[in-house]
Design an enzyme around this catalytic site. Structure first.
Site, PDB file in Angstrom:
ATOM      1  N   LYS A 143     -10.169   0.132  -2.665  1.00 54.19           N
ATOM      2  CA  LYS A 143     -10.088  -0.080  -1.216  1.00 54.19           C
ATOM      3  C   LYS A 143     -10.432   1.206  -0.471  1.00 54.19           C
ATOM      4  O   LYS A 143      -9.616   2.115  -0.380  1.00 54.19           O
ATOM      5  CB  LYS A 143      -8.685  -0.556  -0.804  1.00 54.19           C
ATOM      6  CG  LYS A 143      -8.520  -0.779   0.698  1.00 54.19           C
ATOM      7  CD  LYS A 143      -7.120  -1.276   1.032  1.00 54.19           C
ATOM      8  CE  LYS A 143      -6.891  -1.378   2.531  1.00 54.19           C
ATOM      9  NZ  LYS A 143      -5.524  -1.859   2.862  1.00 54.19           N
ATOM     10  N   LYS A 178      -6.855   3.228  -3.601  1.00 50.01           N
ATOM     11  CA  LYS A 178      -7.276   3.232  -2.196  1.00 50.01           C
ATOM     12  C   LYS A 178      -7.533   4.669  -1.765  1.00 50.01           C
ATOM     13  O   LYS A 178      -6.776   5.579  -2.111  1.00 50.01           O
ATOM     14  CB  LYS A 178      -6.180   2.578  -1.351  1.00 50.01           C
ATOM     15  CG  LYS A 178      -6.422   2.573   0.154  1.00 50.01           C
ATOM     16  CD  LYS A 178      -5.260   1.864   0.859  1.00 50.01           C
ATOM     17  CE  LYS A 178      -5.354   1.983   2.376  1.00 50.01           C
ATOM     18  NZ  LYS A 178      -4.213   1.340   3.062  1.00 50.01           N
ATOM     19  N   ASP A 196       0.867  -1.181   0.000  1.00 52.52           N
ATOM     20  CA  ASP A 196       0.000   0.000   0.000  1.00 52.52           C
ATOM     21  C   ASP A 196       0.903   1.230   0.000  1.00 52.52           C
ATOM     22  O   ASP A 196       1.502   1.568   1.024  1.00 52.52           O
ATOM     23  CB  ASP A 196      -0.911   0.005   1.230  1.00 52.52           C
ATOM     24  CG  ASP A 196      -1.990  -1.072   1.182  1.00 52.52           C
ATOM     25  OD1 ASP A 196      -1.751  -2.133   0.573  1.00 52.52           O
ATOM     26  OD2 ASP A 196      -3.060  -0.867   1.782  1.00 52.52           O
TER      27      ASP A 196
END
Length: 336
Positions: free
Chosen positions: A272, A236, A168
């Site tokens: 996400k 995300k 991430d």
């Protein structure tokens, strides 16, 4: 893309879509040529989806699916190997009283905690689409992204070498807001290459936009397209360290970008939402939004995740109320 020509393949795809090399001028022309976001319309669509009613039987399915889509997270300066082992134990056995309870998709930790998560998972470490649990690591000077590229790449490579299945990363929001799109694009491309393992495969790359700092829906849309063009496997919303974090309108907008990308290329990109989603009631709104925007086929671990630290507890409580017969709600549950 899991071969040594990933960088070349990404650049070729970008050239095709942009009509030229991914220079700052070409990226600006493309990103600012996207249709503007109708903020009122977007928020009305999100509000309407958030008030859908679902059957009680569908709620049971949704609760289980939410668990399977959670990245169970600890991202604190005070994290210890013991805390990570406890997190993994929770992921492996979310409800000690019910062996049939599904498991979260992944545990998400800082890079230096990856070896402890991998060791604690043992044989349960693996692909969540096959019933295992992945290890996700935040990288690239999370959460600020304020470091040199060399440090960001080393941060990523170290986590992958330690066994992280997913990275991430955070984009440089300052560079993006200054309009230096080529700089952000190139960093994502290089971080993607740093996700390469010795066997030639790649850890999945989730690109964090930190939407709470992007100020406008148009910026969120542009950052989403830019991140996908550069090779992100997921987009995300947030680090969870900045407010506002995930919101339903922002997530809907990102889902619509993914839908448009799929229509353009045939490629499926993950989404996400992370930060601030702490109740089953709210999580169900996101499940409904995904299903209505992209279809239920996107409600699988390699295409949708919740980034959360406290969501699991509320979902388990709601699940227990239903499975033990103590749920006394109506035949149709209003999720508004």
């Amino acid at each position: 893309m899991n071969n040594i020509s990933t960088d070349l393949a990404l650049r070729a795809r970008a050239v095709e879509i942009l009509g030229g090399e991914p220079s700052n001028e070409a990226l600006r022309r493309f990103l600012h040529g996207l249709p503007g976001v109708d903020a009122v319309g977007l928020e009305q669509r999100a509000a309407a989806l958030g008030t859908r009613s679902i059957k009680t039987s569908s709620k049971a399915w949704a609760l289980d699916r939410i668990i399977e889509l959670i990245d169970l997270t600890t991202l604190e300066g005070a994290d210890t190997p013991g805390k990570v082992r406890s997190l993994v134990a929770k992921a492996m056995h979310p409800d000690a009283s019910d062996p049939s309870c599904p498991r979260p998709a992944a545990v998400c930790v800082y890079g230096d905690m990856v070896p402890y998560a991998v060791a604690a998972l043992g044989t349960m470490h693996g692909d969540p689409d096959n019933g295992k649990i992945s290890v996700a690591a935040v990288a690239t000077a999370f959460p600020s992204g304020r470091s040199s590229l060399a440090i960001k790449l080393a941060d990523t490579a170290d986590a992958v070498a330690a066994g992280a299945d997913e990275i991430d990363m955070v984009i440089d929001r300052g560079a993006f807001l200054a309009g230096d799109y080529a700089f952000v694009y190139d960093q994502i491309v290089q971080v993607k290459e740093a996700c390469r393992r010795e066997d030639g495969s790649y850890a999945s790359l989730k690109v964090i936009l930190e939407t709470g700092e992007l100020n406008t829906y148009d910026n969120v849309k542009r950052a989403s397209w830019l991140s996908i063009l550069a090779g992100g496997d997921f987009i995300k919303t947030s680090t969870g360290k900045v407010q506002p974090a995930a919101t339903l309108p922002v997530t809907l907008l990102m889902l619509e970008v993914v839908r448009d990308w799929h229509r353009l290329t045939g490629e499926k990109i993950g989404v996400k939402p992370a930060g601030g989603i702490s109740s089953a009631k709210d999580a169900i709104k996101y499940v409904v939004t995904v299903a209505e925007t992209l279809g239920e086929e996107w409600l699988v671990p390699h295409l949708f995740r919740f980034g959360a630290s406290s969501l699991l507890n509320d979902v388990l409580m709601q699940r227990q109320k239903m499975t033990t017969g103590h749920y006394s709600g109506p035949d149709y549950l209003t999720i508004a």
